[in-house]
Design a protein around this motif. Structure first.
Motif, short mmCIF file in Angstrom:
data_model
loop_
_atom_site.label_atom_id
_atom_site.label_comp_id
_atom_site.label_asym_id
_atom_site.label_seq_id
_atom_site.Cartn_x
_atom_site.Cartn_y
_atom_site.Cartn_z
N PHE A 1 -14.69 -7.32 30.36
CA PHE A 1 -14.39 -6.14 31.30
C PHE A 1 -14.16 -6.60 32.69
N VAL B 1 -18.49 -10.64 31.95
CA VAL B 1 -18.38 -9.69 33.31
C VAL B 1 -17.44 -10.25 34.23
N GLY B 2 -16.53 -9.09 34.42
CA GLY B 2 -15.60 -9.64 35.67
C GLY B 2 -14.42 -10.81 34.93
N ASP C 1 -12.31 -17.05 29.27
CA ASP C 1 -13.86 -17.09 28.80
C ASP C 1 -13.75 -16.33 27.64
N PHE D 1 -18.94 -15.90 38.61
CA PHE D 1 -18.40 -15.74 40.07
C PHE D 1 -17.96 -14.33 40.37
N THR D 2 -18.72 -13.15 39.45
CA THR D 2 -18.44 -12.14 39.79
C THR D 2 -19.44 -11.43 40.91
N GLY E 1 -11.48 -11.09 34.35
CA GLY E 1 -10.40 -11.63 34.88
C GLY E 1 -8.95 -11.68 34.01
N LEU F 1 -19.25 -10.06 45.71
CA LEU F 1 -19.80 -8.96 46.36
C LEU F 1 -20.73 -9.19 47.54
N LEU G 1 -20.78 -1.75 38.56
CA LEU G 1 -21.62 -0.79 39.50
C LEU G 1 -21.94 0.57 38.51
N ASP H 1 -16.52 -0.66 35.42
CA ASP H 1 -17.19 -1.13 36.84
C ASP H 1 -18.57 -1.47 36.56
N VAL I 1 -13.26 -4.66 36.65
CA VAL I 1 -12.86 -3.46 37.45
C VAL I 1 -11.34 -3.27 37.66
N ALA I 2 -10.60 -4.47 37.74
CA ALA I 2 -9.38 -4.60 37.98
C ALA I 2 -8.38 -4.16 36.91
C1 LIG Z 1 -13.85 -14.47 41.35
S1 LIG Z 1 -13.15 -13.46 40.06
C2 LIG Z 1 -13.96 -14.37 38.78
C3 LIG Z 1 -12.97 -14.14 37.45
C4 LIG Z 1 -13.75 -14.82 36.37
N1 LIG Z 1 -15.00 -14.56 35.89
C5 LIG Z 1 -13.59 -16.12 36.46
O1 LIG Z 1 -14.55 -17.00 36.31
O2 LIG Z 1 -12.65 -16.80 36.70
C6 LIG Z 1 -14.13 -12.05 40.21
C7 LIG Z 1 -13.77 -10.89 39.23
O3 LIG Z 1 -14.82 -9.88 39.25
C8 LIG Z 1 -13.97 -8.61 39.35
N2 LIG Z 1 -14.87 -7.75 39.70
C9 LIG Z 1 -15.08 -7.41 41.16
N3 LIG Z 1 -16.06 -6.50 41.21
C10 LIG Z 1 -16.06 -5.91 40.08
C11 LIG Z 1 -16.93 -4.95 39.56
N4 LIG Z 1 -17.58 -3.93 40.29
N5 LIG Z 1 -16.95 -4.61 38.26
C12 LIG Z 1 -16.19 -5.68 37.12
N6 LIG Z 1 -15.44 -6.56 37.82
C13 LIG Z 1 -15.44 -6.61 39.03
C14 LIG Z 1 -12.88 -8.94 40.15
O4 LIG Z 1 -11.65 -8.09 39.61
C15 LIG Z 1 -12.45 -10.45 39.65
O5 LIG Z 1 -11.75 -10.36 38.24
#
Ligand SMILES: C[S@@+](CC[C@H](N)C(=O)[O-])C[C@H]1O[C@@H](n2cnc3c(N)ncnc32)[C@H](O)[C@@H]1O
Length: 171
Positions: free
Chosen positions: A47, A26-27, A33, A91-92, A29, A96, A74, A72, A49-50
């Motif tokens: 996946f 999830v998220g 991972d 950390f995703t 980046g 929020l 959500l 996303d 959202v960016a």
């Molecule tokens: C703080 S970073 C952490 C990235 C990675 N998981 C790590 O440990 O380094 C949060 C990640 O969540 C993604 N993100 C934020 N909101 C999201 C959403 N609604 N759906 C999917 N990804 C999301 C951001 O684009 C970002 O890449």
């Protein structure tokens, strides 16, 4: 470029092997991972959202077997519901505010297949810190337990230095 230490330590301690099972990050980046889980033998989806992160993740790992997607948390594809044997969320959710954090929490839990595992890592709320201050927002035990809604059970909740949570769940 390397996986999160808290993911690697957990996988090594429990001798986690994919053996063709499905994992999702999830998220994800830039994909470190997700690449690690693919090396462990998981058929892995990452996946974010960016769209820029997803593009860079694919560019950084040419020839990767990871399926990188823009999605996303959500509003996830219906086909991903209960579809993954290992779900890694680092950390995703804590990035929020609430709302929509509870919807994001539900989205993470929804990804876990029957018999599957969720590993979640987040900054841990401690006394004296405003949980509404962020991002990143520090998460309370109650927030981490909300990930266990909808049929998931907490297997192990570790309070680590940082302060951090590393919580493992099972469906
Ligand atoms: C703080 S970073 C952490 C990235 C990675 N998981 C790590 O440990 O380094 C949060 C990640 O969540 C993604 N993100 C934020 N909101 C999201 C959403 N609604 N759906 C999917 N990804 C999301 C951001 O684009 C970002 O890449």
């Amino acid at each position: 470029m390397g996986p999160r230490a808290l993911l690697r330590e957990w996988a090594e301690r429990h001798d986690v092997r994919g053996e063709g099972r499905r994992a999702v990050v999830v998220g994800c980046g830039l994909g470190a991972d997700a690449e690690y889980l693919a090396r462990l033998g998981f058929e892995t989806t990452g996946f974010d959202v960016a769209a820029t992160a997803v593009r860079l993740a694919a560019e950084r790992h040419p020839g990767s077997t990871v399926d990188y997607r823009v999605a996303d948390l959500l509003d996830l594809p219906a086909a991903w519901r209960h579809a993954f044997d290992l779900v890694v969320e680092i950390f995703t959710v804590q990035a929020l505010p609430d709302p929509p954090r509870d919807r994001a929490i539900a989205g993470v839990a929804d990804l876990v297949a029957p018999g599957g595992t969720l590993l979640a890592v987040a900054f841990r709320h401690v006394a004296g810190v405003d949980p509404a201050a962020g991002p990143p927002f520090s998460l309370t035990r109650a927030s981490m337990e909300r990930l266990a809604a909808d049929g998931l059970e907490v297997v192990r909740a570790e309070e680590l230095d940082g302060p951090l949570w590393r919580v493992e769940y099972h469906r």
